[in-house]
Write a protein that holds these residues in place. Sequence first.
Motif, PDB file in Angstrom:
ATOM      1  N   GLY A  73      18.838  40.339  46.355  1.00  0.00           N
ATOM      2  CA  GLY A  73      19.911  39.546  46.949  1.00  0.00           C
ATOM      3  C   GLY A  73      20.802  40.494  47.726  1.00  0.00           C
ATOM      4  N   PRO A  74      21.794  39.993  48.444  1.00  0.00           N
ATOM      5  CA  PRO A  74      22.679  40.885  49.195  1.00  0.00           C
ATOM      6  C   PRO A  74      23.386  41.882  48.273  1.00  0.00           C
ATOM      7  N   GLY A  75      23.082  43.177  48.465  1.00  0.00           N
ATOM      8  CA  GLY A  75      23.701  44.228  47.670  1.00  0.00           C
ATOM      9  C   GLY A  75      23.196  44.347  46.252  1.00  0.00           C
ATOM     10  N   VAL A  76      22.144  43.607  45.920  1.00  0.00           N
ATOM     11  CA  VAL A  76      21.583  43.594  44.559  1.00  0.00           C
ATOM     12  C   VAL A  76      20.139  44.081  44.620  1.00  0.00           C
ATOM     13  N   TRP A  77      19.799  45.014  43.720  1.00  0.00           N
ATOM     14  CA  TRP A  77      18.466  45.596  43.693  1.00  0.00           C
ATOM     15  C   TRP A  77      17.900  45.514  42.284  1.00  0.00           C
ATOM     16  N   GLN A  78      16.630  45.096  42.181  1.00  0.00           N
ATOM     17  CA  GLN A  78      15.910  44.930  40.914  1.00  0.00           C
ATOM     18  C   GLN A  78      14.983  46.118  40.701  1.00  0.00           C
ATOM     19  N   ALA A  79      15.040  46.704  39.501  1.00  0.00           N
ATOM     20  CA  ALA A  79      14.195  47.855  39.167  1.00  0.00           C
ATOM     21  C   ALA A  79      12.798  47.415  38.756  1.00  0.00           C
ATOM     22  N   TRP A  80      11.840  48.295  39.013  1.00  0.00           N
ATOM     23  CA  TRP A  80      10.479  48.157  38.496  1.00  0.00           C
ATOM     24  C   TRP A  80       9.963  49.556  38.210  1.00  0.00           C
ATOM     25  N   MET A  81       9.047  49.683  37.257  1.00  0.00           N
ATOM     26  CA  MET A  81       8.490  50.999  36.928  1.00  0.00           C
ATOM     27  C   MET A  81       7.210  50.820  36.119  1.00  0.00           C
ATOM     28  N   LEU A  82       6.305  51.761  36.255  1.00  0.00           N
ATOM     29  CA  LEU A  82       5.137  51.840  35.393  1.00  0.00           C
ATOM     30  C   LEU A  82       4.795  53.297  35.196  1.00  0.00           C
ATOM     31  N   GLY A  83       4.241  53.606  34.033  1.00  0.00           N
ATOM     32  CA  GLY A  83       3.916  54.989  33.730  1.00  0.00           C
ATOM     33  C   GLY A  83       2.871  55.098  32.643  1.00  0.00           C
ATOM     34  N   SER A  84       2.416  56.308  32.445  1.00  0.00           N
ATOM     35  CA  SER A  84       1.414  56.579  31.410  1.00  0.00           C
ATOM     36  C   SER A  84       2.104  57.185  30.181  1.00  0.00           C
ATOM     37  N   GLU A  85       1.431  57.099  29.046  1.00  0.00           N
ATOM     38  CA  GLU A  85       1.959  57.731  27.828  1.00  0.00           C
ATOM     39  C   GLU A  85       2.176  59.223  28.056  1.00  0.00           C
ATOM     40  N   GLN A  86       1.157  59.895  28.604  1.00  0.00           N
ATOM     41  CA  GLN A  86       1.260  61.335  28.846  1.00  0.00           C
ATOM     42  C   GLN A  86       2.388  61.636  29.830  1.00  0.00           C
ATOM     43  N   GLY A  87       2.487  60.838  30.868  1.00  0.00           N
ATOM     44  CA  GLY A  87       3.536  61.054  31.860  1.00  0.00           C
ATOM     45  C   GLY A  87       4.922  60.965  31.250  1.00  0.00           C
ATOM     46  N   TRP A  88       5.163  59.934  30.434  1.00  0.00           N
ATOM     47  CA  TRP A  88       6.467  59.786  29.792  1.00  0.00           C
ATOM     48  C   TRP A  88       6.731  60.907  28.808  1.00  0.00           C
ATOM     49  N   SER A  89       5.726  61.297  28.029  1.00  0.00           N
ATOM     50  CA  SER A  89       5.968  62.345  27.030  1.00  0.00           C
ATOM     51  C   SER A  89       6.226  63.699  27.687  1.00  0.00           C
ATOM     52  N   GLU A  90       5.579  63.976  28.806  1.00  0.00           N
ATOM     53  CA  GLU A  90       5.752  65.264  29.490  1.00  0.00           C
ATOM     54  C   GLU A  90       6.947  65.278  30.446  1.00  0.00           C
ATOM     55  N   GLN A  91       7.249  64.155  31.071  1.00  0.00           N
ATOM     56  CA  GLN A  91       8.187  64.155  32.194  1.00  0.00           C
ATOM     57  C   GLN A  91       9.397  63.240  32.005  1.00  0.00           C
ATOM     58  N   TRP A  92       9.742  62.882  30.776  1.00  0.00           N
ATOM     59  CA  TRP A  92      10.846  61.927  30.589  1.00  0.00           C
ATOM     60  C   TRP A  92      12.156  62.444  31.168  1.00  0.00           C
ATOM     61  N   ARG A  93      12.389  63.753  31.083  1.00  0.00           N
ATOM     62  CA  ARG A  93      13.628  64.282  31.669  1.00  0.00           C
ATOM     63  C   ARG A  93      13.618  64.138  33.192  1.00  0.00           C
ATOM     64  N   SER A  94      12.501  64.490  33.802  1.00  0.00           N
ATOM     65  CA  SER A  94      12.388  64.344  35.259  1.00  0.00           C
ATOM     66  C   SER A  94      12.472  62.883  35.676  1.00  0.00           C
ATOM     67  N   LEU A  95      11.878  61.992  34.880  1.00  0.00           N
ATOM     68  CA  LEU A  95      11.952  60.566  35.187  1.00  0.00           C
ATOM     69  C   LEU A  95      13.393  60.072  35.124  1.00  0.00           C
ATOM     70  N   THR A  96      14.131  60.545  34.126  1.00  0.00           N
ATOM     71  CA  THR A  96      15.530  60.146  33.995  1.00  0.00           C
ATOM     72  C   THR A  96      16.352  60.683  35.163  1.00  0.00           C
ATOM     73  N   LYS A  97      16.204  61.974  35.449  1.00  0.00           N
ATOM     74  CA  LYS A  97      16.962  62.568  36.558  1.00  0.00           C
ATOM     75  C   LYS A  97      16.607  61.922  37.890  1.00  0.00           C
ATOM     76  N   GLY A  98      15.314  61.695  38.106  1.00  0.00           N
ATOM     77  CA  GLY A  98      14.878  61.069  39.348  1.00  0.00           C
ATOM     78  C   GLY A  98      15.392  59.648  39.500  1.00  0.00           C
ATOM     79  N   THR A  99      15.396  58.903  38.418  1.00  0.00           N
ATOM     80  CA  THR A  99      15.884  57.524  38.471  1.00  0.00           C
ATOM     81  C   THR A  99      17.379  57.486  38.716  1.00  0.00           C
ATOM     82  N   ARG A 100      18.113  58.364  38.056  1.00  0.00           N
ATOM     83  CA  ARG A 100      19.565  58.412  38.282  1.00  0.00           C
ATOM     84  C   ARG A 100      19.871  58.810  39.732  1.00  0.00           C
ATOM     85  N   TRP A 101      19.127  59.772  40.261  1.00  0.00           N
ATOM     86  CA  TRP A 101      19.297  60.186  41.650  1.00  0.00           C
ATOM     87  C   TRP A 101      19.031  59.004  42.584  1.00  0.00           C
TER      88      TRP A 101
END
Length: 160
Positions: A73-101
Amino acid sequence: MIPCRPEHIVYLVKKMREDERAQFIALSGLEQFDEDAAVRWFIEAAHLSGVYAVTVLQDDDLPAAAGGFQPAGPGVWQAWMLGSEQGWSEQWRSLTKGTRWLMDRIFESGAHRLQTSAITSREHAIEWFERSLGFKAEGVWRHYGIRGEDVAHFSRLRGE
Protein backbone atom coordinates in the motif's frame (compact mmCIF):
# COMPACT_ATOMS: atom_id res chain seq x y z
CA MET A 1 24.39 -9.45 0.88
CA ILE A 2 23.77 -9.45 -2.86
CA PRO A 3 20.72 -8.83 -5.05
CA CYS A 4 18.24 -11.71 -5.02
CA ARG A 5 18.20 -13.76 -8.22
CA PRO A 6 15.78 -16.49 -9.38
CA GLU A 7 18.43 -19.19 -9.02
CA HIS A 8 18.81 -18.28 -5.33
CA ILE A 9 15.09 -18.82 -4.84
CA VAL A 10 15.08 -22.16 -6.68
CA TYR A 11 17.93 -23.38 -4.46
CA LEU A 12 16.33 -22.11 -1.24
CA VAL A 13 12.88 -23.53 -1.97
CA LYS A 14 14.50 -26.97 -2.25
CA LYS A 15 16.24 -26.37 1.12
CA MET A 16 13.36 -24.52 2.78
CA ARG A 17 12.93 -25.05 6.52
CA GLU A 18 9.95 -27.11 7.66
CA ASP A 19 8.34 -24.23 9.57
CA GLU A 20 8.54 -22.05 6.45
CA ARG A 21 7.00 -24.84 4.36
CA ALA A 22 4.17 -25.11 6.91
CA GLN A 23 3.59 -21.37 6.67
CA PHE A 24 3.61 -21.45 2.87
CA ILE A 25 0.97 -24.21 2.91
CA ALA A 26 -1.15 -22.40 5.51
CA LEU A 27 -1.18 -19.13 3.59
CA SER A 28 -1.16 -20.38 0.00
CA GLY A 29 -4.27 -22.52 0.34
CA LEU A 30 -2.49 -25.60 -1.01
CA GLU A 31 -3.14 -28.97 0.62
CA GLN A 32 0.57 -29.86 0.52
CA PHE A 33 3.88 -28.20 -0.26
CA ASP A 34 4.44 -27.63 -3.98
CA GLU A 35 8.00 -26.60 -4.93
CA ASP A 36 6.96 -25.17 -8.30
CA ALA A 37 4.22 -23.05 -6.74
CA ALA A 38 6.64 -21.83 -4.05
CA VAL A 39 9.31 -20.94 -6.63
CA ARG A 40 6.76 -18.98 -8.66
CA TRP A 41 5.44 -17.15 -5.56
CA PHE A 42 8.89 -16.18 -4.23
CA ILE A 43 10.21 -15.14 -7.65
CA GLU A 44 7.16 -12.87 -8.03
CA ALA A 45 7.74 -11.49 -4.50
CA ALA A 46 11.37 -10.75 -5.39
CA HIS A 47 10.31 -9.10 -8.63
CA LEU A 48 7.78 -6.88 -6.81
CA SER A 49 10.42 -6.05 -4.18
CA GLY A 50 12.92 -4.83 -6.77
CA VAL A 51 16.01 -3.39 -5.06
CA TYR A 52 14.52 -4.38 -1.70
CA ALA A 53 15.13 -8.12 -2.33
CA VAL A 54 18.48 -9.53 -1.21
CA THR A 55 20.30 -12.81 -0.63
CA VAL A 56 22.78 -13.58 2.13
CA LEU A 57 25.38 -16.19 1.23
CA GLN A 58 26.81 -19.00 3.34
CA ASP A 59 30.54 -19.52 3.74
CA ASP A 60 30.46 -21.82 0.68
CA ASP A 61 28.81 -19.07 -1.44
CA LEU A 62 25.49 -20.92 -1.60
CA PRO A 63 22.41 -18.95 -0.57
CA ALA A 64 21.68 -18.97 3.17
CA ALA A 65 18.42 -17.05 2.85
CA ALA A 66 16.68 -14.58 0.58
CA GLY A 67 14.09 -12.02 1.46
CA GLY A 68 12.77 -8.60 0.94
CA PHE A 69 9.85 -6.23 1.18
CA GLN A 70 7.17 -5.76 -1.44
CA PRO A 71 4.72 -2.87 -1.64
CA ALA A 72 1.47 -3.50 0.24
CA GLY A 73 0.00 0.00 0.00
CA PRO A 74 1.18 3.62 -0.10
CA GLY A 75 4.22 3.76 2.20
CA VAL A 76 3.58 0.22 3.47
CA TRP A 77 5.87 -2.73 2.72
CA GLN A 78 5.28 -6.44 3.47
CA ALA A 79 8.22 -8.70 4.36
CA TRP A 80 8.92 -12.11 2.87
CA MET A 81 11.84 -14.49 3.45
CA LEU A 82 12.95 -18.07 2.96
CA GLY A 83 16.06 -19.86 4.08
CA SER A 84 17.73 -23.15 4.81
CA GLU A 85 18.49 -24.69 8.21
CA GLN A 86 22.23 -24.50 7.50
CA GLY A 87 21.93 -20.93 6.27
CA TRP A 88 20.13 -19.77 9.42
CA SER A 89 22.48 -21.62 11.76
CA GLU A 90 25.61 -20.24 10.05
CA GLN A 91 24.45 -16.76 9.04
CA TRP A 92 21.78 -15.61 11.52
CA ARG A 93 23.86 -12.59 12.53
CA SER A 94 24.39 -11.56 8.91
CA LEU A 95 20.71 -12.15 8.19
CA THR A 96 19.74 -9.92 11.10
CA LYS A 97 22.19 -7.16 10.15
CA GLY A 98 21.21 -7.36 6.49
CA THR A 99 17.51 -7.21 7.26
CA ARG A 100 17.91 -4.26 9.60
CA TRP A 101 20.00 -2.47 6.96
CA LEU A 102 17.33 -3.15 4.33
CA MET A 103 14.59 -1.89 6.67
CA ASP A 104 16.53 1.34 7.23
CA ARG A 105 16.85 1.87 3.44
CA ILE A 106 13.11 1.38 2.96
CA PHE A 107 12.30 3.90 5.69
CA GLU A 108 14.79 6.35 4.16
CA SER A 109 12.99 5.99 0.83
CA GLY A 110 9.75 7.23 2.40
CA ALA A 111 8.01 4.17 3.84
CA HIS A 112 6.11 4.75 7.06
CA ARG A 113 5.26 1.12 7.90
CA LEU A 114 6.90 -2.29 7.49
CA GLN A 115 4.90 -5.40 8.28
CA THR A 116 5.24 -9.16 8.48
CA SER A 117 3.33 -12.17 9.70
CA ALA A 118 3.88 -15.76 10.80
CA ILE A 119 1.84 -18.76 11.78
CA THR A 120 1.95 -18.79 15.57
CA SER A 121 3.80 -22.11 15.73
CA ARG A 122 6.89 -20.33 14.32
CA GLU A 123 8.02 -19.19 17.75
CA HIS A 124 11.67 -18.64 16.80
CA ALA A 125 10.69 -16.48 13.81
CA ILE A 126 8.34 -14.44 16.00
CA GLU A 127 11.06 -13.95 18.60
CA TRP A 128 13.43 -12.79 15.84
CA PHE A 129 10.86 -10.31 14.49
CA GLU A 130 10.37 -8.76 17.92
CA ARG A 131 13.79 -8.96 19.60
CA SER A 132 16.14 -8.59 16.66
CA LEU A 133 14.17 -6.52 14.14
CA GLY A 134 12.07 -4.34 16.44
CA PHE A 135 8.66 -5.38 15.12
CA LYS A 136 5.70 -4.96 17.47
CA ALA A 137 2.91 -7.52 17.76
CA GLU A 138 -0.42 -6.31 16.39
CA GLY A 139 -2.65 -9.31 16.98
CA VAL A 140 -3.57 -12.75 15.78
CA TRP A 141 -6.00 -13.74 13.05
CA ARG A 142 -7.48 -16.91 14.50
CA HIS A 143 -7.91 -19.91 12.19
CA TYR A 144 -6.74 -17.91 9.18
CA GLY A 145 -4.62 -20.70 7.65
CA ILE A 146 -5.96 -23.46 5.43
CA ARG A 147 -5.85 -25.97 8.30
CA GLY A 148 -6.98 -23.52 10.95
CA GLU A 149 -3.55 -22.10 11.77
CA ASP A 150 -3.49 -18.86 13.72
CA VAL A 151 -1.45 -16.09 12.06
CA ALA A 152 0.31 -13.41 14.12
CA HIS A 153 0.89 -9.97 12.59
CA PHE A 154 3.69 -7.51 13.34
CA SER A 155 4.70 -4.02 12.25
CA ARG A 156 7.47 -1.54 12.66
CA LEU A 157 6.83 2.13 12.04
CA ARG A 158 9.31 4.73 10.87
CA GLY A 159 10.97 6.27 13.92
CA GLU A 160 10.45 3.28 16.20
